[in-house]
Design a protein around this motif. Structure first.
Motif, PDB file in Angstrom:
ATOM      1  N   CYS A   1      11.514   2.398  16.552  1.00 19.41           N
ATOM      2  CA  CYS A   1      10.483   1.496  17.092  1.00 19.41           C
ATOM      3  C   CYS A   1       9.178   1.670  16.317  1.00 19.41           C
ATOM      4  O   CYS A   1       8.456   0.695  16.062  1.00 19.41           O
ATOM      5  CB  CYS A   1      10.258   1.779  18.572  1.00 19.41           C
ATOM      6  SG  CYS A   1      11.639   1.293  19.640  1.00 19.41           S
ATOM      7  N   GLY A   2       8.884   2.920  15.940  1.00 20.61           N
ATOM      8  CA  GLY A   2       7.707   3.181  15.114  1.00 20.61           C
ATOM      9  C   GLY A   2       7.806   2.495  13.763  1.00 20.61           C
ATOM     10  O   GLY A   2       6.811   1.944  13.257  1.00 20.61           O
ATOM     11  N   VAL A   3       9.002   2.494  13.172  1.00 20.09           N
ATOM     12  CA  VAL A   3       9.207   1.801  11.900  1.00 20.09           C
ATOM     13  C   VAL A   3       8.927   0.309  12.059  1.00 20.09           C
ATOM     14  O   VAL A   3       8.307  -0.329  11.197  1.00 20.09           O
ATOM     15  CB  VAL A   3      10.650   2.024  11.385  1.00 20.09           C
ATOM     16  CG1 VAL A   3      10.914   1.152  10.151  1.00 20.09           C
ATOM     17  CG2 VAL A   3      10.877   3.492  11.040  1.00 20.09           C
ATOM     18  N   MET A   4       9.373  -0.275  13.180  1.00 23.94           N
ATOM     19  CA  MET A   4       9.127  -1.692  13.420  1.00 23.94           C
ATOM     20  C   MET A   4       7.630  -1.997  13.533  1.00 23.94           C
ATOM     21  O   MET A   4       7.167  -3.068  13.137  1.00 23.94           O
ATOM     22  CB  MET A   4       9.859  -2.147  14.690  1.00 23.94           C
ATOM     23  CG  MET A   4      11.371  -2.215  14.549  1.00 23.94           C
ATOM     24  SD  MET A   4      11.931  -3.390  13.273  1.00 23.94           S
ATOM     25  CE  MET A   4      12.308  -2.260  11.911  1.00 23.94           C
ATOM     26  N   LEU A   5       6.870  -1.050  14.079  1.00 26.94           N
ATOM     27  CA  LEU A   5       5.413  -1.241  14.141  1.00 26.94           C
ATOM     28  C   LEU A   5       4.808  -1.240  12.744  1.00 26.94           C
ATOM     29  O   LEU A   5       3.831  -1.945  12.473  1.00 26.94           O
ATOM     30  CB  LEU A   5       4.773  -0.133  14.993  1.00 26.94           C
ATOM     31  CG  LEU A   5       4.837  -0.286  16.511  1.00 26.94           C
ATOM     32  CD1 LEU A   5       4.183   0.918  17.184  1.00 26.94           C
ATOM     33  CD2 LEU A   5       4.146  -1.571  16.957  1.00 26.94           C
ATOM     34  N   ILE A   6       5.378  -0.434  11.856  1.00 24.63           N
ATOM     35  CA  ILE A   6       4.879  -0.385  10.480  1.00 24.63           C
ATOM     36  C   ILE A   6       5.225  -1.669   9.742  1.00 24.63           C
ATOM     37  O   ILE A   6       4.393  -2.277   9.066  1.00 24.63           O
ATOM     38  CB  ILE A   6       5.472   0.831   9.730  1.00 24.63           C
ATOM     39  CG1 ILE A   6       5.069   2.130  10.413  1.00 24.63           C
ATOM     40  CG2 ILE A   6       5.007   0.833   8.271  1.00 24.63           C
ATOM     41  CD1 ILE A   6       5.829   3.350   9.916  1.00 24.63           C
ATOM     42  N   VAL A   7       6.482  -2.102   9.896  1.00 26.51           N
ATOM     43  CA  VAL A   7       6.961  -3.287   9.167  1.00 26.51           C
ATOM     44  C   VAL A   7       6.461  -4.570   9.820  1.00 26.51           C
ATOM     45  O   VAL A   7       6.055  -5.522   9.132  1.00 26.51           O
ATOM     46  CB  VAL A   7       8.505  -3.265   9.099  1.00 26.51           C
ATOM     47  CG1 VAL A   7       9.027  -4.531   8.438  1.00 26.51           C
ATOM     48  CG2 VAL A   7       8.983  -2.030   8.349  1.00 26.51           C
TER      49      VAL A   7
ATOM     50  N   PRO B   1       0.828  -1.212   0.000  1.00 28.32           N
ATOM     51  CA  PRO B   1       0.000   0.000   0.000  1.00 28.32           C
ATOM     52  C   PRO B   1       0.860   1.259   0.000  1.00 28.32           C
ATOM     53  O   PRO B   1       1.929   1.305   0.628  1.00 28.32           O
ATOM     54  CB  PRO B   1      -0.798  -0.127   1.308  1.00 28.32           C
ATOM     55  CG  PRO B   1      -0.828  -1.584   1.601  1.00 28.32           C
ATOM     56  CD  PRO B   1       0.490  -2.113   1.112  1.00 28.32           C
ATOM     57  N   LEU B   2       0.406   2.269  -0.711  1.00 33.72           N
ATOM     58  CA  LEU B   2       1.145   3.531  -0.847  1.00 33.72           C
ATOM     59  C   LEU B   2       1.491   4.136   0.505  1.00 33.72           C
ATOM     60  O   LEU B   2       2.625   4.573   0.748  1.00 33.72           O
ATOM     61  CB  LEU B   2       0.318   4.516  -1.679  1.00 33.72           C
ATOM     62  CG  LEU B   2       0.859   5.941  -1.834  1.00 33.72           C
ATOM     63  CD1 LEU B   2       2.208   5.932  -2.542  1.00 33.72           C
ATOM     64  CD2 LEU B   2      -0.150   6.807  -2.605  1.00 33.72           C
ATOM     65  N   ALA B   3       0.527   4.162   1.415  1.00 31.52           N
ATOM     66  CA  ALA B   3       0.742   4.798   2.716  1.00 31.52           C
ATOM     67  C   ALA B   3       1.794   4.052   3.535  1.00 31.52           C
ATOM     68  O   ALA B   3       2.575   4.672   4.254  1.00 31.52           O
ATOM     69  CB  ALA B   3      -0.569   4.880   3.491  1.00 31.52           C
ATOM     70  N   ASN B   4       1.822   2.726   3.445  1.00 29.51           N
ATOM     71  CA  ASN B   4       2.801   1.945   4.210  1.00 29.51           C
ATOM     72  C   ASN B   4       4.226   2.252   3.771  1.00 29.51           C
ATOM     73  O   ASN B   4       5.129   2.453   4.597  1.00 29.51           O
ATOM     74  CB  ASN B   4       2.526   0.451   4.052  1.00 29.51           C
ATOM     75  CG  ASN B   4       1.259   0.010   4.749  1.00 29.51           C
ATOM     76  OD1 ASN B   4       0.233   0.683   4.664  1.00 29.51           O
ATOM     77  ND2 ASN B   4       1.301  -1.121   5.427  1.00 29.51           N
ATOM     78  N   VAL B   5       4.443   2.288   2.455  1.00 36.58           N
ATOM     79  CA  VAL B   5       5.779   2.577   1.936  1.00 36.58           C
ATOM     80  C   VAL B   5       6.185   4.008   2.306  1.00 36.58           C
ATOM     81  O   VAL B   5       7.321   4.261   2.726  1.00 36.58           O
ATOM     82  CB  VAL B   5       5.832   2.393   0.401  1.00 36.58           C
ATOM     83  CG1 VAL B   5       7.242   2.623  -0.113  1.00 36.58           C
ATOM     84  CG2 VAL B   5       5.362   1.004   0.013  1.00 36.58           C
ATOM     85  N   THR B   6       5.253   4.933   2.169  1.00 37.18           N
ATOM     86  CA  THR B   6       5.540   6.327   2.493  1.00 37.18           C
ATOM     87  C   THR B   6       5.836   6.492   3.974  1.00 37.18           C
ATOM     88  O   THR B   6       6.726   7.271   4.358  1.00 37.18           O
ATOM     89  CB  THR B   6       4.348   7.227   2.096  1.00 37.18           C
ATOM     90  OG1 THR B   6       4.044   7.021   0.719  1.00 37.18           O
ATOM     91  CG2 THR B   6       4.675   8.697   2.320  1.00 37.18           C
TER      92      THR B   6
ATOM     93  N   PRO C   1      -4.456  -0.276  12.169  1.00 34.16           N
ATOM     94  CA  PRO C   1      -4.212   0.639  13.303  1.00 34.16           C
ATOM     95  C   PRO C   1      -2.765   0.665  13.774  1.00 34.16           C
ATOM     96  O   PRO C   1      -2.220   1.731  14.076  1.00 34.16           O
ATOM     97  CB  PRO C   1      -5.148   0.079  14.388  1.00 34.16           C
ATOM     98  CG  PRO C   1      -6.270  -0.550  13.622  1.00 34.16           C
ATOM     99  CD  PRO C   1      -5.641  -1.130  12.403  1.00 34.16           C
ATOM    100  N   LEU C   2      -2.101  -0.493  13.845  1.00 36.58           N
ATOM    101  CA  LEU C   2      -0.702  -0.525  14.294  1.00 36.58           C
ATOM    102  C   LEU C   2       0.203   0.239  13.335  1.00 36.58           C
ATOM    103  O   LEU C   2       1.167   0.883  13.757  1.00 36.58           O
ATOM    104  CB  LEU C   2      -0.215  -1.965  14.431  1.00 36.58           C
ATOM    105  CG  LEU C   2      -0.486  -2.664  15.773  1.00 36.58           C
ATOM    106  CD1 LEU C   2       0.056  -4.087  15.749  1.00 36.58           C
ATOM    107  CD2 LEU C   2       0.130  -1.877  16.931  1.00 36.58           C
ATOM    108  N   THR C   3      -0.102   0.160  12.041  1.00 35.57           N
ATOM    109  CA  THR C   3       0.681   0.908  11.051  1.00 35.57           C
ATOM    110  C   THR C   3       0.512   2.405  11.265  1.00 35.57           C
ATOM    111  O   THR C   3       1.487   3.168  11.213  1.00 35.57           O
ATOM    112  CB  THR C   3       0.243   0.527   9.622  1.00 35.57           C
ATOM    113  OG1 THR C   3       0.442  -0.872   9.426  1.00 35.57           O
ATOM    114  CG2 THR C   3       1.043   1.304   8.583  1.00 35.57           C
ATOM    115  N   LEU C   4      -0.709   2.835  11.538  1.00 31.46           N
ATOM    116  CA  LEU C   4      -0.967   4.256  11.779  1.00 31.46           C
ATOM    117  C   LEU C   4      -0.279   4.726  13.057  1.00 31.46           C
ATOM    118  O   LEU C   4       0.282   5.831  13.110  1.00 31.46           O
ATOM    119  CB  LEU C   4      -2.477   4.506  11.868  1.00 31.46           C
ATOM    120  CG  LEU C   4      -3.257   4.329  10.567  1.00 31.46           C
ATOM    121  CD1 LEU C   4      -4.759   4.425  10.830  1.00 31.46           C
ATOM    122  CD2 LEU C   4      -2.841   5.375   9.538  1.00 31.46           C
TER     123      LEU C   4
END
Length: 298
Positions: free
Chosen positions: A137-143, A97-102, A266-269
């Protein structure tokens, strides 16, 4: 009655415009996924951006080879960074998804600051180190490695960030004797040349009207983003303007939802909010330190 706009306001608007242009470029490119091979797309877009940047550099008197020897190696490193970033970022973009990569890309300022401290000895206090660690840590939540839905393309997005860090650190070390537009032209030319050679390994496909318009739109947006980002550097205080780069995530969320029907979990956000918050705090802290230095020099 005329309204006067401050340099900071003008810089903020230019930064938001730049982020909108880059995100629209990503949207046009993602819309071509499965329609046009990646290497073919990069060559076609690259030809257009190289011509545009070459003409612009020529009109600005920047199209020359009078480059200090020290800067030549840095420009080569910047080219490598741009080529690697283009391949890994767009491969991830085609499959995520565009938002995840961004959102993953928003970690860039944190990592550039960290690497500048590690490799160039730039000062880095405990507050900014803490902000960087929280942001990661936020990046790890996204990935979310190991979680359901995790795939290799999340790793591709992280690798693309590493290449962008290489590009930005190389740019930071360039001397003022090397024109920015010449560097931009050399970079776009190298990307086009590299993927032109790579494209012989894939079968090119004929373009329909929609695909042609999307490629033209992508090229126009990426060059618009480059021009606006150069203009940003010339107006306003960087410490004030820089946080507005995070508006790119808002564009990505909006376009990802309306164009592709994607909305992050939600975790990604939450992870994206942590990354953005850490980046804004770090920029705020850098502004405070710069103000203290200026006060001491008076």
């Amino acid at each position: 009655m005329t309204l006067s706009i401050s340099d900071n306001t003008r810089g903020a608007v230019l930064m938001m415009g730049s982020m909108a242009a880059f995100t629209l470029n990503d949207t046009f490119v993602k819309a071509l996924a499965g329609e046009v091979p990646l290497f073919q797309l990069l060559v076609l877009r690259g030809v257009l951006t190289t011509l545009f940047s070459g003409v612009l550099a020529w009109k600005m008197g920047a199209l020359h080879l009078r480059i200090p020897p020290r800067d030549r190696g840095l420009i080569v490193l910047r080219m490598i960074g741009e080529i690697g970033a283009a391949y890994f970022f767009l491969t991830a973009l085609f499959n995520m998804p565009l938002a995840n990569v961004t959102a993953i890309l928003q970690s860039l300022p944190l990592l550039v600051t960290l690497c500048a401290a590690l490799f160039f000895g730039e000062a880095l206090g405990w507050r900014r180190i803490t902000a960087i660690l929280i942001g990661l840590c936020g990046v790890m939540l996204i990935v979310r490695p190991g979680a359901e839905g995790f795939n290799i393309y999340s790793v591709y997005a992280l690798i693309s960030v590493a290449f962008v860090v290489l590009r930005d650190l190389s740019t930071r070390r360039l001397s003022g004797a090397t024109p920015s537009m010449m560097v931009t032209f050399a970079t776009t030319f190298s990307v086009t040349l590299f993927f032109g050679a790579a494209s012989v390994t894939v079968d090119w496909v004929p373009l329909n009207q929609t695909n042609t318009l999307l490629i033209l739109g992508a090229a126009g947006m990426v060059m618009g983003g480059y021009v606006l980002s150069v203009m940003v550097m010339r107006v306003g205080e960087i410490s004030f303007v820089a946080p507005f780069r995070y508006t790119g995530l808002i564009w990505a969320l909006t376009l990802g939802w309306f164009v592709f029907g994607d909305w992050p979990r939600p975790l990604t956000l939450i992870g994206a909010a942590i990354v953005v918050g850490s980046g804004v705090f770090m920029l705020y802290r850098e502004r405070q330190l710069a103000q203290r230095i200026r006060q001491k020099e008076r």
